[in-house]
Design an enzyme around this catalytic site. Sequence first.
Site, PDB file in Angstrom:
ATOM      1  N   TYR A   1     -11.879   0.285   6.086  1.00 33.70           N
ATOM      2  CA  TYR A   1     -12.079   0.284   7.544  1.00 33.70           C
ATOM      3  C   TYR A   1     -11.304   1.410   8.205  1.00 33.70           C
ATOM      4  CZ  TYR A   1     -14.071  -4.207   6.517  1.00 33.70           C
ATOM      5  OH  TYR A   1     -14.861  -5.189   5.980  1.00 33.70           O
TER       6      TYR A   1
ATOM      7  N   LYS B   1      -5.165   7.422   9.814  1.00 34.18           N
ATOM      8  CA  LYS B   1      -6.429   6.776   9.440  1.00 34.18           C
ATOM      9  C   LYS B   1      -7.471   7.833   9.034  1.00 34.18           C
ATOM     10  CE  LYS B   1      -7.438   2.975   9.573  1.00 34.18           C
ATOM     11  NZ  LYS B   1      -7.342   1.927   8.516  1.00 34.18           N
TER      12      LYS B   1
ATOM     13  N   TRP C   1     -11.109  -1.694  18.764  1.00 33.97           N
ATOM     14  CA  TRP C   1     -10.548  -2.722  19.658  1.00 33.97           C
ATOM     15  C   TRP C   1     -10.710  -4.127  19.053  1.00 33.97           C
ATOM     16  CZ3 TRP C   1     -11.760  -1.460  25.521  1.00 33.97           C
ATOM     17  CH2 TRP C   1     -11.475  -0.122  25.784  1.00 33.97           C
TER      18      TRP C   1
ATOM     19  N   TYR D   1      -1.147   7.286  14.380  1.00 34.83           N
ATOM     20  CA  TYR D   1      -1.987   6.237  13.778  1.00 34.83           C
ATOM     21  C   TYR D   1      -3.382   6.801  13.473  1.00 34.83           C
ATOM     22  CZ  TYR D   1      -5.292   2.342  13.628  1.00 34.83           C
ATOM     23  OH  TYR D   1      -6.324   1.506  13.280  1.00 34.83           O
TER      24      TYR D   1
ATOM     25  N   LEU E   1       0.820  -1.228   0.000  1.00 31.23           N
ATOM     26  CA  LEU E   1       0.000   0.000   0.000  1.00 31.23           C
ATOM     27  C   LEU E   1       0.847   1.268   0.000  1.00 31.23           C
ATOM     28  CD1 LEU E   1      -2.960  -0.921   2.393  1.00 31.23           C
ATOM     29  CD2 LEU E   1      -3.145  -0.311  -0.016  1.00 31.23           C
TER      30      LEU E   1
ATOM     31  N   TYR F   1      -1.502  -0.011   8.449  1.00 30.97           N
ATOM     32  CA  TYR F   1      -0.399   0.073   9.415  1.00 30.97           C
ATOM     33  C   TYR F   1      -1.082   0.246  10.769  1.00 30.97           C
ATOM     34  CZ  TYR F   1       3.812   1.778  11.750  1.00 30.97           C
ATOM     35  OH  TYR F   1       4.863   1.929  12.608  1.00 30.97           O
ATOM     36  N   THR F   2      -1.044  -0.792  11.621  1.00 29.10           N
ATOM     37  CA  THR F   2      -1.860  -0.778  12.843  1.00 29.10           C
ATOM     38  C   THR F   2      -1.048  -0.681  14.147  1.00 29.10           C
ATOM     39  OG1 THR F   2      -1.876  -3.193  12.784  1.00 29.10           O
ATOM     40  CG2 THR F   2      -3.791  -2.088  11.836  1.00 29.10           C
TER      41      THR F   2
ATOM     42  N   ASP G   1     -11.837   4.009  15.892  1.00 29.33           N
ATOM     43  CA  ASP G   1     -12.245   4.899  16.986  1.00 29.33           C
ATOM     44  C   ASP G   1     -11.142   5.907  17.325  1.00 29.33           C
ATOM     45  OD1 ASP G   1     -10.810   2.543  17.687  1.00 29.33           O
ATOM     46  OD2 ASP G   1     -11.235   2.863  19.805  1.00 29.33           O
TER      47      ASP G   1
HETATM   48  N1  LIG Z   1      -6.628  -3.869  15.192  1.00 31.27           N
HETATM   49  C1  LIG Z   1      -7.506  -3.049  15.749  1.00 31.27           C
HETATM   50  O1  LIG Z   1      -7.653  -3.021  16.960  1.00 31.27           O
HETATM   51  C2  LIG Z   1      -8.332  -2.149  14.911  1.00 31.27           C
HETATM   52  C3  LIG Z   1      -8.195  -2.087  13.534  1.00 31.27           C
HETATM   53  N2  LIG Z   1      -8.957  -1.200  12.799  1.00 31.27           N
HETATM   54  C4  LIG Z   1      -8.788  -1.148  11.355  1.00 31.27           C
HETATM   55  O2  LIG Z   1      -9.299  -2.363  10.830  1.00 31.27           O
HETATM   56  C5  LIG Z   1      -8.548  -2.766   9.688  1.00 31.27           C
HETATM   57  C6  LIG Z   1      -8.040  -4.177   9.862  1.00 31.27           C
HETATM   58  O3  LIG Z   1      -7.157  -4.231  10.974  1.00 31.27           O
HETATM   59  P1  LIG Z   1      -6.522  -5.615  11.490  1.00 31.27           P
HETATM   60  O4  LIG Z   1      -7.083  -6.732  10.726  1.00 31.27           O
HETATM   61  O5  LIG Z   1      -6.586  -5.599  12.957  1.00 31.27           O
HETATM   62  O6  LIG Z   1      -5.001  -5.410  11.056  1.00 31.27           O
HETATM   63  P2  LIG Z   1      -3.760  -6.357  11.347  1.00 31.27           P
HETATM   64  O7  LIG Z   1      -2.747  -5.554  12.056  1.00 31.27           O
HETATM   65  O8  LIG Z   1      -4.188  -7.650  11.896  1.00 31.27           O
HETATM   66  O9  LIG Z   1      -3.255  -6.647   9.856  1.00 31.27           O
HETATM   67  C7  LIG Z   1      -2.730  -5.637   9.084  1.00 31.27           C
HETATM   68  C8  LIG Z   1      -2.717  -6.080   7.655  1.00 31.27           C
HETATM   69  O10 LIG Z   1      -2.182  -5.015   6.887  1.00 31.27           O
HETATM   70  C9  LIG Z   1      -1.226  -5.512   6.006  1.00 31.27           C
HETATM   71  N3  LIG Z   1      -0.215  -4.495   5.754  1.00 31.27           N
HETATM   72  C10 LIG Z   1       0.588  -3.849   6.608  1.00 31.27           C
HETATM   73  N4  LIG Z   1       1.382  -2.996   5.943  1.00 31.27           N
HETATM   74  C11 LIG Z   1       1.052  -3.117   4.627  1.00 31.27           C
HETATM   75  C12 LIG Z   1       1.517  -2.514   3.427  1.00 31.27           C
HETATM   76  N5  LIG Z   1       2.507  -1.612   3.415  1.00 31.27           N
HETATM   77  N6  LIG Z   1       0.949  -2.877   2.272  1.00 31.27           N
HETATM   78  C13 LIG Z   1      -0.028  -3.798   2.231  1.00 31.27           C
HETATM   79  N7  LIG Z   1      -0.501  -4.399   3.324  1.00 31.27           N
HETATM   80  C14 LIG Z   1       0.036  -4.065   4.504  1.00 31.27           C
HETATM   81  C15 LIG Z   1      -0.655  -6.767   6.625  1.00 31.27           C
HETATM   82  O11 LIG Z   1      -0.250  -7.539   5.525  1.00 31.27           O
HETATM   83  P3  LIG Z   1       0.275  -9.065   5.504  1.00 31.27           P
HETATM   84  O12 LIG Z   1      -0.964  -9.889   5.650  1.00 31.27           O
HETATM   85  O13 LIG Z   1       0.884  -9.238   4.169  1.00 31.27           O
HETATM   86  O14 LIG Z   1       1.220  -9.141   6.654  1.00 31.27           O
HETATM   87  C16 LIG Z   1      -1.886  -7.297   7.361  1.00 31.27           C
HETATM   88  O15 LIG Z   1      -2.649  -8.127   6.504  1.00 31.27           O
HETATM   89  C17 LIG Z   1      -7.483  -1.677   9.509  1.00 31.27           C
HETATM   90  O16 LIG Z   1      -7.963  -0.703   8.639  1.00 31.27           O
HETATM   91  C18 LIG Z   1      -7.356  -1.070  10.892  1.00 31.27           C
HETATM   92  O17 LIG Z   1      -6.888   0.261  10.868  1.00 31.27           O
HETATM   93  C19 LIG Z   1      -9.871  -0.380  13.373  1.00 31.27           C
HETATM   94  C20 LIG Z   1     -10.066  -0.402  14.716  1.00 31.27           C
HETATM   95  C21 LIG Z   1      -9.340  -1.301  15.592  1.00 31.27           C
HETATM   96  C1  LIG Z   2      -0.296  -5.065  27.216  1.00 36.58           C
HETATM   97  C2  LIG Z   2      -0.984  -4.092  28.141  1.00 36.58           C
HETATM   98  C3  LIG Z   2      -1.674  -3.003  27.620  1.00 36.58           C
HETATM   99  N1  LIG Z   2      -2.276  -2.125  28.458  1.00 36.58           N
HETATM  100  C4  LIG Z   2      -3.044  -0.996  27.899  1.00 36.58           C
HETATM  101  C5  LIG Z   2      -2.329  -0.112  26.905  1.00 36.58           C
HETATM  102  C6  LIG Z   2      -3.470   0.501  26.138  1.00 36.58           C
HETATM  103  O1  LIG Z   2      -3.966   1.633  26.831  1.00 36.58           O
HETATM  104  C7  LIG Z   2      -4.508  -0.600  26.150  1.00 36.58           C
HETATM  105  C8  LIG Z   2      -4.608  -1.366  24.853  1.00 36.58           C
HETATM  106  O2  LIG Z   2      -3.335  -1.769  24.451  1.00 36.58           O
HETATM  107  P1  LIG Z   2      -2.962  -2.248  22.988  1.00 36.58           P
HETATM  108  O3  LIG Z   2      -1.616  -1.746  22.660  1.00 36.58           O
HETATM  109  O4  LIG Z   2      -3.229  -3.688  22.863  1.00 36.58           O
HETATM  110  O5  LIG Z   2      -4.042  -1.551  22.107  1.00 36.58           O
HETATM  111  P2  LIG Z   2      -3.930  -0.534  20.901  1.00 36.58           P
HETATM  112  O6  LIG Z   2      -2.830  -0.954  20.020  1.00 36.58           O
HETATM  113  O7  LIG Z   2      -3.971   0.843  21.366  1.00 36.58           O
HETATM  114  O8  LIG Z   2      -5.316  -0.906  20.216  1.00 36.58           O
HETATM  115  C9  LIG Z   2      -5.807  -0.095  19.202  1.00 36.58           C
HETATM  116  O9  LIG Z   2      -5.306  -0.604  17.979  1.00 36.58           O
HETATM  117  C10 LIG Z   2      -5.655   0.190  16.878  1.00 36.58           C
HETATM  118  C11 LIG Z   2      -5.115  -0.490  15.636  1.00 36.58           C
HETATM  119  C12 LIG Z   2      -7.076   0.588  16.828  1.00 36.58           C
HETATM  120  O10 LIG Z   2      -7.580   0.961  15.774  1.00 36.58           O
HETATM  121  C13 LIG Z   2      -7.836   0.756  18.110  1.00 36.58           C
HETATM  122  O11 LIG Z   2      -9.221   0.554  17.956  1.00 36.58           O
HETATM  123  C14 LIG Z   2      -7.323  -0.116  19.219  1.00 36.58           C
HETATM  124  O12 LIG Z   2      -7.756  -1.448  19.096  1.00 36.58           O
HETATM  125  O13 LIG Z   2      -4.154  -1.499  27.206  1.00 36.58           O
HETATM  126  C15 LIG Z   2      -2.239  -2.302  29.837  1.00 36.58           C
HETATM  127  O14 LIG Z   2      -2.800  -1.481  30.596  1.00 36.58           O
HETATM  128  N2  LIG Z   2      -1.551  -3.367  30.361  1.00 36.58           N
HETATM  129  C16 LIG Z   2      -0.911  -4.269  29.567  1.00 36.58           C
HETATM  130  O15 LIG Z   2      -0.290  -5.224  30.080  1.00 36.58           O
HETATM  131 MG   LIG Z   3      -1.446  -2.450  19.248  1.00 34.99          MG
END
Ligand SMILES: NC(=O)C1=CN([C@@H]2O[C@H](COP(=O)(O)OP(=O)(O)OC[C@H]3O[C@@H](n4cnc5c(N)ncnc54)[C@H](OP(=O)(O)O)[C@@H]3O)[C@@H](O)[C@H]2O)C=CC1
Ligand SMILES: Cc1cn([C@H]2C[C@H](O)[C@@H](COP(=O)(O)OP(=O)(O)O[C@H]3O[C@@H](C)C(=O)[C@@H](O)[C@H]3O)O2)c(=O)[nH]c1=O
Ligand SMILES: [Mg+2]
Length: 303
Positions: A98, A128, A149, A124, A36, A60-61, A101
């Site tokens: 996608y 987004k 989450w 991040y 991407l 990029y998460t 929050d």
């Molecule tokens: N995780 C969360 O808590 C939350 C996620 N979201 C959103 O939901 C969506 C899905 O997240 P989630 O499934 O958790 O993500 P993950 O972190 O589990 O997976 C990320 C994916 O992105 C791919 N990726 C990373 N960098 C690149 C790049 N440069 N080019 C192409 N692909 C890339 C990875 O590829 P590969 O499979 O090849 O490794 C992987 O498939 C995202 O838009 C995220 O922002 C929203 C709220 C919460």
């Molecule tokens: C591992 C750990 C985390 N935490 C806290 C840190 C943080 O405030 C909270 C959640 O931690 P995480 O790093 O897992 O979560 P985080 O990476 O912030 O999760 C977020 O990811 C991105 C991609 C999103 O889009 C959001 O919706 C959300 O899910 O928990 C503790 O308090 N104790 C612990 O031992």
């Molecule tokens: Mg995280």
Amino acid sequence: MKILITGSRGQLTRELQLELAGDGKVLALGHNVLDLADPAQIREQVRLLRPDLIINAAAYTAVDPAEREREQAFAVNARGPGVLAEEAARLGVPLVHYSTDYVFDGRKAGAYIEQDPPRPLGVYGASKLAGEQAIQAVAGEQLILRTSWVYSLHGKNFLLTMQRLLQERDELSVVADEIGAPTWARSIARTTGAMIRRWRDGQRPLEGLYHLSAEGETSWYGFACSIAEHLQNQGTLRARIEPIRSCDYPTAAQRPLNSRLDCSRLQRDWDLQLPDWESALHECLNAPCAIQLARHAALQQSL
Ligand SMILES: NC(=O)C1=CN([C@@H]2O[C@H](COP(=O)(O)OP(=O)(O)OC[C@H]3O[C@@H](n4cnc5c(N)ncnc54)[C@H](OP(=O)(O)O)[C@@H]3O)[C@@H](O)[C@H]2O)C=CC1
Ligand SMILES: Cc1cn([C@H]2C[C@H](O)[C@@H](COP(=O)(O)OP(=O)(O)O[C@H]3O[C@@H](C)C(=O)[C@@H](O)[C@H]3O)O2)c(=O)[nH]c1=O
Ligand SMILES: [Mg+2]
């Protein structure tokens, strides 16, 4: 129908592949095939494959590393999705995307609605939000789903981190003042699948911005306690959990204290609602593959 999904091993990508397997040919393009951060590669792949629908489930998460990798976060989360939207529009096909929050600052008293002004606290969230805007700037059929989450039995997420730490440590501190809704990746995939099938059947266009997270709310501490309860029932819980304030858990990126998303627009327009977070967590933890994973962990501990 040919469906192009970005990513291959991500939490949501995996669940979407399973959910949509019966709806056509699903092409999940990992990072190595479609980067991407590489606009030329995005254009080349989309023009070559000519899908009927594009789902951008990759991102990029890494919330804390994004603070020092701003360029990469914006390339993947903002510019890449903008290019995907341009290419989808060029083919005349919809783009499902996608978001998060973390576009909000968490200062609102109640749950956030789609019209609330976003104000991300970290890189991040900012990347987004820029992705949403880059997509919306392109004229075309686009559906943006903001969720929160996300967890599943694969990849990197809070559920798997807690399962590990709660079995390894004696004590664990978890923040109790950040409120939101843990959302199972499978619930998101199921709802997305329902929306796609209605679009396919000519009932609705894949358009608009929607909040889509599990019903109910809790804190990260509450989420951790539910995970601990499950381990307790399984006989593998070790750690005691202590609630702490986020200011006592320093991280590179600041997280919103209030991550609650009001999903009533989704209910109103699509008549869709995700299950509440506790029943979804229960279903996830009792899925056949969760039981297998737990047996495997127990076996390893006993060896
Ligand atoms: N995780 C969360 O808590 C939350 C996620 N979201 C959103 O939901 C969506 C899905 O997240 P989630 O499934 O958790 O993500 P993950 O972190 O589990 O997976 C990320 C994916 O992105 C791919 N990726 C990373 N960098 C690149 C790049 N440069 N080019 C192409 N692909 C890339 C990875 O590829 P590969 O499979 O090849 O490794 C992987 O498939 C995202 O838009 C995220 O922002 C929203 C709220 C919460
Ligand atoms: C591992 C750990 C985390 N935490 C806290 C840190 C943080 O405030 C909270 C959640 O931690 P995480 O790093 O897992 O979560 P985080 O990476 O912030 O999760 C977020 O990811 C991105 C991609 C999103 O889009 C959001 O919706 C959300 O899910 O928990 C503790 O308090 N104790 C612990 O031992
Ligand atoms: Mg995280």
